[in-house]
Each structure stands twice: as structure tokens, then as C-alpha cells.
Design a protein around this motif. Structure first.
Motif, short mmCIF file in Angstrom:
data_model
loop_
_atom_site.label_atom_id
_atom_site.label_comp_id
_atom_site.label_asym_id
_atom_site.label_seq_id
_atom_site.Cartn_x
_atom_site.Cartn_y
_atom_site.Cartn_z
N GLU A 70 15.18 -2.31 94.43
CA GLU A 70 16.19 -2.24 93.71
C GLU A 70 15.52 -1.12 92.32
O GLU A 70 15.65 -2.82 92.59
N GLU A 71 15.93 -0.45 91.91
CA GLU A 71 15.05 -0.04 91.12
C GLU A 71 15.12 -1.34 89.88
O GLU A 71 14.11 -1.24 89.17
N GLY A 72 16.17 -1.33 89.31
CA GLY A 72 16.46 -2.60 88.71
C GLY A 72 14.97 -3.70 88.33
O GLY A 72 15.46 -4.08 87.69
N SER A 73 15.42 -3.96 90.06
CA SER A 73 14.81 -5.49 89.66
C SER A 73 13.08 -5.24 89.29
O SER A 73 12.39 -6.80 89.15
#
Lengths: 158, 120
Positions: B52-55
């Protein structure tokens, strides 16, 4: 280069803007990549967001990390203040109860003094009554001897 | 951890440490912004890892706060502003430690899996 490390200024509004801009850049790049690989533009934004995750949640997490020390410091300040206030209340309470103890001891001592005086008075009274009775007994004795014709006791009884 | 994950799996500590070491390793090769780091991890894993790229960002902020990373705003070739990250000397030391730790962890997991091996 350490100056650059501190480029995360602890000015909340500024920090929030920077976080938002940083995340928005990533989302835009994702969207662009999707469009370039054939995703319809109107779907790309939503798809990018799904791959990225909720930007509001992530921004909140980042803010919490940046401000964590400030939050912790504030909490420590509040905790110390509460503890000092409690300590003050406890100290006042102890002093008051010690004062109460002292007053109680004094009252007890006074009562004991009063009781002692009373029993002294009662003892004196008993003694006086005993003397009165002794005198009456002697007078009765004399009267008896006189009526029996014998000489009265001139001397006080030994 | 492997595969498309919308949320971190049930073992957050291992997962977090794994993400951290991959970020540090990626930045050892080149200073990058978050998007480039995500692409590098995906590419480097042969497409197996799509996080999950935002993480990435809470991890980047934590590492920066710890002193392992430094960052600055730069303008990209397309003229947009992005925050670029780089390893500090502390971060370089941390990378060595974390790679070592990861290798030992990985070997331990291998042993467990091997012990329960075929026919279990």
C-alpha cells in the motif's frame, strides 16, 4: 546537510501543507502512470487512490509522527501539573489532619484535667463527709458515756 | 506482506521492520522521493511486492525523526515539487544492522519452515 533534516518545521499549518503536497505528488504520479499504461483517465484517479490508500489517514499518521514529541511534552506537562496539584491537596490534608490530631490531643488532655479535678473534688468531699461522720460518731459516743454516768473523754481519741 | 495488500497483515512489527530496511536499502542506491521508492521496491522485488504505497510515508517520517534519513524539497524534471530523501550516516549504520537482523530472522523462519517440512 543536517539543516535539511530539520526542514520539517514544527509549525502545524505549514507542516500539514507540506505533507499534503508530498502525498498529492505521489498520487498524481500514480494516476499519470495508470493513464500511460492504458487506464481510462476518469478511472485513473480512483484507482490511484486505491493503490495509495486513504491520503487523509496517512496524512494524519505523518502529522502524529512529526508532532509526537510536542504531544508527549504537552501530556507530560499536564500530568506533572495534575500530580503537583494532588501533592498540594495531600499536603494540605495531612497538615489539617495533623492539626486535628493536635486539637484532639489537647481536648483529651483538657478533659482529663477536668476529670482529675472532679475526682479530686469528690475525694475532698468524701474526706470532709468522713470527718463530719467521725465527729458525729464521737459526739454520740460522748453522749452515751455521759448518760451511763461515766466521765467524758476529755482527750481526743488516739 | 507479499501480494497486493490493502492493509498491513497481522504481524505489524516484522512488516514494519521489513519495510524500513527496504526503504533504507533503496535510498542507499539513490536519493529519491516517495513515489520513486515505491517503484524501486516493486521493481526490485520482481513485481512480487506491491505495498500500500501510502504506508511508505509514515515509515519515511519515522525514519527521518529517528535520524536515519534527511529530506529536502526539490523540483523534478517535470517542474513539480517533491520531497527527496537520503540516508544520513546514522542511516547507513542502521542499514547494515537491519540487513544483518533481517538475514538472521529470515534464516530462523526458514529453519522453522524446514523443520515442519514435507509430510507435516
Amino acid at each position: 546537510m543536517t539543516r535539511l533534516f530539520h526542514s520539517l518545521r514544527l509549525d502545524p499549518a505549514h507542516t500539514q501543507r507540506e505533507i499534503d503536497e508530498e502525498l498529492a505528488f505521489h498520487l498524481d504520479q500514480l494516476e499519470q502512470e495508470l493513464v500511460e499504461s492504458g487506464t481510462p483517465p476518469d478511472r485513473a484517479a480512483a484507482l490511484a487512490r486505491r493503490r495509495f490508500g486513504d491520503p487523509h489517514r496517512i496524512a494524519r499518521q505523518c502529522r502524529a509522527i512529526v508532532f509526537r514529541e510536542q504531544i508527549m511534552t504537552r501530556r507530560i506537562h499536564v500530568a506533572v501539573t495534575v500530580l503537583l496539584a494532588l501533592a498540594l491537596v495531600a499536603a494540605i490534608g495531612v497538615a489539617w489532619s495533623m492539626g486535628m490530631e493536635a486539637r484532639r490531643s489537647r481536648d483529651i488532655a483538657m478533659m482529663q484535667a477536668v476529670l482529675a479535678r472532679e475526682s479530686q473534688m469528690r475525694a475532698d468531699q468524701a474526706l470532709a463527709e468522713a470527718r463530719v461522720q467521725a465527729e458525729a460518731a464521737r459526739a454520740a459516743q460522748d453522749k452515751l458515756r455521759a448518760s451511763n454516768g461515766g466521765p467524758s473523754e476529755a482527750q481526743p481519741s488516739r | 506482506m507479499p501480494g497486493k495488500a490493502s492493509q498491513p497483515s497481522s504481524n505489524p512489527d516484522i512488516l514494519q521492520g521489513t519495510l524500513d530496511v527496504m526503504i533504507l536499502r533503496t535510498l542507499q542506491r539513490a536519493e529519491s522521493h516517495g513515489y520513486a521508492i515505491a517503484r524501486a521496491i516493486e521493481r526490485g522485488s520482481g513485481g512480487v511486492l506491491t505495498i500500500e504505497e501510502g504506508s511508505l510515508y509514515p515509515a519515511l517520517y519515522r525514519l527521518q525523526k529517528r535520524g536515519d534519513l534527511a529530506s529536502e524539497w526539490r523540483t523534478t524534471e517535470t517542474g513539480r515539487r517533491a520531497r527527496f530523501y537520503k540516508l544520513t550516516s546514522a542511516g547507513r549504520k542502521r542499514l547494515v544492522q537491519e540487513v544483518d537482523q533481517w538475514e538472521r530472522l529470515s534464516a530462523a523462519v526458514q529453519r522453522v519452515l524446514g523443520a515442519q517440512g514435507a509430510g507435516a
